[in-house]
Design a protein around this motif. Structure first.
Motif, PDB file in Angstrom:
ATOM      1  N   UNK A  45      47.124   8.943 -12.192  1.00 40.53           N
ATOM      2  CA  UNK A  45      47.012   7.647 -11.417  1.00 40.53           C
ATOM      3  C   UNK A  45      45.851   7.024 -11.510  1.00 40.53           C
ATOM      4  N   UNK A  46      45.732   5.865 -11.218  1.00 38.69           N
ATOM      5  CA  UNK A  46      44.672   5.076 -11.372  1.00 38.69           C
ATOM      6  C   UNK A  46      43.193   5.338 -10.804  1.00 38.69           C
ATOM      7  N   UNK A  47      43.393   6.272  -9.737  1.00 35.68           N
ATOM      8  CA  UNK A  47      42.137   6.764  -9.107  1.00 35.68           C
ATOM      9  C   UNK A  47      41.549   7.812  -9.793  1.00 35.68           C
ATOM     10  N   UNK A  48      42.492   8.651 -10.181  1.00 38.76           N
ATOM     11  CA  UNK A  48      42.136   9.798 -11.274  1.00 38.76           C
ATOM     12  C   UNK A  48      41.668   9.079 -12.713  1.00 38.76           C
ATOM     13  N   UNK A  49      42.314   8.171 -12.965  1.00 40.71           N
ATOM     14  CA  UNK A  49      41.946   7.594 -14.359  1.00 40.71           C
ATOM     15  C   UNK A  49      40.580   6.845 -14.196  1.00 40.71           C
ATOM     16  N   UNK A  50      40.290   6.500 -13.211  1.00 43.72           N
ATOM     17  CA  UNK A  50      39.045   5.920 -12.774  1.00 43.72           C
ATOM     18  C   UNK A  50      37.908   6.669 -12.938  1.00 43.72           C
TER      19      UNK A  50
END
Length: 91
Positions: A45-50
């Motif tokens: 997910x974008x939060x973990x990707x970030x």
């Protein structure tokens, strides 16, 4: 003789560095941290990707952003590059 050796050494370093940095998707050890599975098919997910993105060095971020700006390298990694370009500040 020293001049010749120096020229050959400079050429070898320049040639080797260029080939090594041509495709960061094949040589970046941190790349699997952006995926949930070993086959690197499912993105986190974008939060973990970030989090994974900002854990990279600025140099590696720049290499990835540059690679994702290249349509030939971006195509097989479309979803990854879309996230990189959002976080990298381009496009």
């Amino acid at each position: 003789m020293r001049r010749k050796l120096a020229c050959v050494a400079v050429f070898a370093v320049a040639f080797g560095a260029n080939a090594a940095s041509a495709n960061p998707f094949t040589d970046l050890a941190a790349l699997p941290t952006f995926y949930t599975d070993a086959t690197m098919k499912t993105m986190k997910p974008m939060a973990e990707f970030k989090k994974a993105w900002f854990a990279l060095s600025k140099h590696d971020q720049a290499k990835m952003t540059k690679a994702c700006d290249d349509p030939a390298l971006r195509k097989p990694h479309a979803q990854f590059c879309a996230n990189v370009l959002i976080l990298g500040g381009t496009k």
